[in-house]
Write a protein that holds these residues in place. Structure first.
Motif, short mmCIF file in Angstrom:
data_model
loop_
_atom_site.label_atom_id
_atom_site.label_comp_id
_atom_site.label_asym_id
_atom_site.label_seq_id
_atom_site.Cartn_x
_atom_site.Cartn_y
_atom_site.Cartn_z
N ARG A 10 1.11 3.53 3.44
CA ARG A 10 2.14 2.18 3.00
C ARG A 10 1.40 0.78 2.46
N ILE A 11 1.80 -0.19 2.37
CA ILE A 11 2.06 -0.91 1.82
C ILE A 11 2.77 -2.44 2.04
N SER A 12 2.05 -3.09 2.17
CA SER A 12 2.46 -4.68 2.89
C SER A 12 3.48 -5.31 2.52
N ARG A 13 3.22 -4.83 0.90
CA ARG A 13 4.50 -6.04 0.47
C ARG A 13 5.49 -4.53 -0.74
N PRO A 14 6.22 -5.11 -0.81
CA PRO A 14 7.54 -3.37 -1.24
C PRO A 14 7.68 -4.21 -2.73
N ASP A 15 7.35 -2.85 -3.20
CA ASP A 15 7.32 -3.47 -5.31
C ASP A 15 9.47 -4.08 -5.52
N LYS A 16 9.33 -5.16 -5.87
CA LYS A 16 10.88 -5.64 -5.51
C LYS A 16 10.76 -4.67 -7.08
N ARG A 17 10.37 -4.56 -7.84
CA ARG A 17 10.90 -4.41 -9.55
C ARG A 17 11.42 -2.30 -9.65
N SER A 18 10.93 -1.78 -8.46
CA SER A 18 11.12 -0.95 -8.12
C SER A 18 12.36 -0.33 -7.10
N GLN A 19 13.51 -0.07 -7.74
CA GLN A 19 14.50 0.96 -7.41
C GLN A 19 14.50 1.23 -5.98
N SER A 20 13.59 2.31 -5.55
CA SER A 20 12.82 2.75 -4.09
C SER A 20 12.01 2.94 -3.43
N VAL A 21 10.87 3.48 -3.74
CA VAL A 21 9.27 3.33 -2.90
C VAL A 21 8.47 2.46 -4.54
N SER A 22 7.97 1.70 -3.95
CA SER A 22 7.24 0.84 -4.40
C SER A 22 6.50 1.75 -5.15
N ASN A 23 5.63 1.34 -6.43
CA ASN A 23 4.79 1.85 -7.06
C ASN A 23 3.01 2.64 -6.40
N SER A 24 2.55 1.97 -5.78
CA SER A 24 1.66 2.18 -5.01
C SER A 24 2.22 3.20 -3.74
N ILE A 25 2.99 3.29 -3.15
CA ILE A 25 3.36 4.21 -1.96
C ILE A 25 2.84 5.82 -2.91
N ASN A 26 3.74 5.46 -4.63
CA ASN A 26 3.75 7.26 -5.23
C ASN A 26 2.54 8.07 -5.35
N SER A 27 1.64 6.15 -6.22
CA SER A 27 0.19 6.59 -6.15
C SER A 27 -0.39 7.12 -5.07
N GLN A 28 -0.28 6.10 -3.77
CA GLN A 28 -1.32 7.18 -2.90
C GLN A 28 -0.75 8.58 -2.38
#
Length: 401
Positions: A10-28
């Motif tokens: 989970r992440i509170s704010r999605p990464d607008k630079r990413s087209q799919s899921v946020s970079n933080s999600i991939n890292s988790q």
């Protein structure tokens, strides 16, 4: 057990630079895969279910993937839950403690927080883990307090800070500090609503008149209903006053707790008309907890929502087909029917080897089961239930599985 593994990110704010899921999600997810591989040698992708909430706050439990994961856990289809840390699962200390100490042990679910070095199978909830959970909640409370202070200062100055304006008004532009002006076409409808209310008509009668006359119901509604009319009639914003602090912690406050000041917008109706209408209107009073089928049960005859009986709370009734309450079905009976339907329609498809033995967690059949868990299960698997005099039609949320 190892065939029922869940990864939750989970992440509170999605990464607008990413087209799919946020970079933080991939890292988790990378951290969770490494931890699971070390714990369970030979783990495969088909053994893991991944749940992602990209752009959802940890203070809220109304997260689609979170609710879907818990519904499957309650069904007995998840044995291990992996999260990066406690804050990814929830930032509410009480909710976190309830799941770790009560829910997960009862349903036999193993919970692992990787960076917190917590594994419910080997160690209990110690003081360090409790303090981490408290700090996660305090972090959100601190940010919330700072944001509320800024918004309160703007509201005190008469600025309108909300994103959406009430029916009858429009914003000049999309900016937060943009002035709010009157929409003449919608304002005429608002004035007619107050005029009809001053003549003694109730909210449902006013809604019927507007629908028959083909009046525009707003940008987000197809037709008028009683609750929509009630919201307009009870909004002092139409008198030129600025109202804020209507909600606190997600709950609507009584009028006595609202903060009202002079706004920077023009009034649509006079204060005298507003006071006279609200003096005539009956005061609403919600008593007790809503039933577990709230929002998904409809009457097959009139297609209106069913409500809990006033005298017998364990019955679902229709108040629209005829004067008084028309009993439809007992809530426990309908819940048992829904459990059997879920078992037949979903679990047999996903567990064909079990055949007739595929059953839902027996704890759900218990009368002592928490109503919140029952409601969570129903709203994740069922979209709508139409109840007639001799038939029950269930419409499924097929995307849930």
């Amino acid at each position: 057990m190892y065939n029922n593994i869940a990864f939750y990110a989970r992440i509170s704010r999605p990464d607008k630079r990413s087209q799919s899921v946020s970079n933080s999600i991939n890292s988790q997810l990378g951290i969770l895969r490494d931890a699971a591989s070390a714990l369970i040698p030979g783990i495969k992708d088909n053994m893991v279910q991944v749940f992602i909430d990209d752009g959802y706050s940890g203070r809220s439990s109304r997260r689609p993937a979170f609710r879907k994961m818990l519904a499957k856990a309650v069904l007995g289809r998840i044995g291990i839950i992996f999260v990066k840390d406690f804050s990814r699962f929830s930032r509410e200390h009480i909710l976190m403690s309830e799941f770790l100490e009560q829910v997960f042990p009862v349903y036999g679910i193993r919970f692992i927080s990787v960076t917190d070095c917590y594994d419910s199978a080997s160690n209990g909830l110690d003081i360090a883990s409790s303090f981490k959970s408290l700090f996660n909640e305090y972090y959100c409370m601190d940010i919330s307090h700072k944001v509320k202070s800024v918004l309160a200062a703007k509201n005190e100055a008469g600025s309108y800070c909300a994103a959406n304006v009430p029916f009858g008004y429009i914003k000049v532009s999309g900016k937060d500090n943009a002035p709010v002006i009157i929409n003449k076409e919608e304002a005429a409808i608002v004035y007619r609503i107050f005029t009809l209310a001053s003549e003694g008509l109730n909210c449902r009668e006013i809604a019927d008149i507007l629908n028959k006359g083909g009046y525009f119901a707003g940008r987000k509604c197809l037709e008028w209903d009683a609750s929509y009319i009630w919201t307009i009639i009870n909004n002092p914003f139409y008198t030129g006053r600025h109202v804020w602090h209507k909600y606190e912690s997600g709950r609507r406050l009584p009028k006595e707790c609202w903060k009202i000041g002079t706004g920077k917008h023009d009034a649509i109706i006079s204060g005298g008309l507003y006071d006279s209408v609200n003096h005539k209107m009956p005061k609403s009073s919600r008593k007790g907890r809503r039933h577990i089928f709230h929002g998904i049960t409809k009457c097959k005859t009139c297609h209106k929502a069913l409500c809990a009986g006033r005298r017998q709370k364990d019955f679902l009734c229709c108040c629209h087909c005829r004067p008084g309450e028309l009993k439809k079905i007992q809530t426990d009976t309908l819940f048992a029917i829904c459990l059997e339907k879920i078992n037949n329609e979903f679990l047999k498809q996903s567990c064909p080897a079990k055949g007739q033995d595929a059953i839902i967690n027996p704890l759900l059949y218990s009368s002592s089961c928490n109503p919140s868990y029952k409601e969570l299960l129903l709203h994740n698997f069922i979209k709508k239930i139409e109840i007639g005099s001799s038939s029950i039609d269930i419409y499924w949320n097929f995307h849930c599985l």
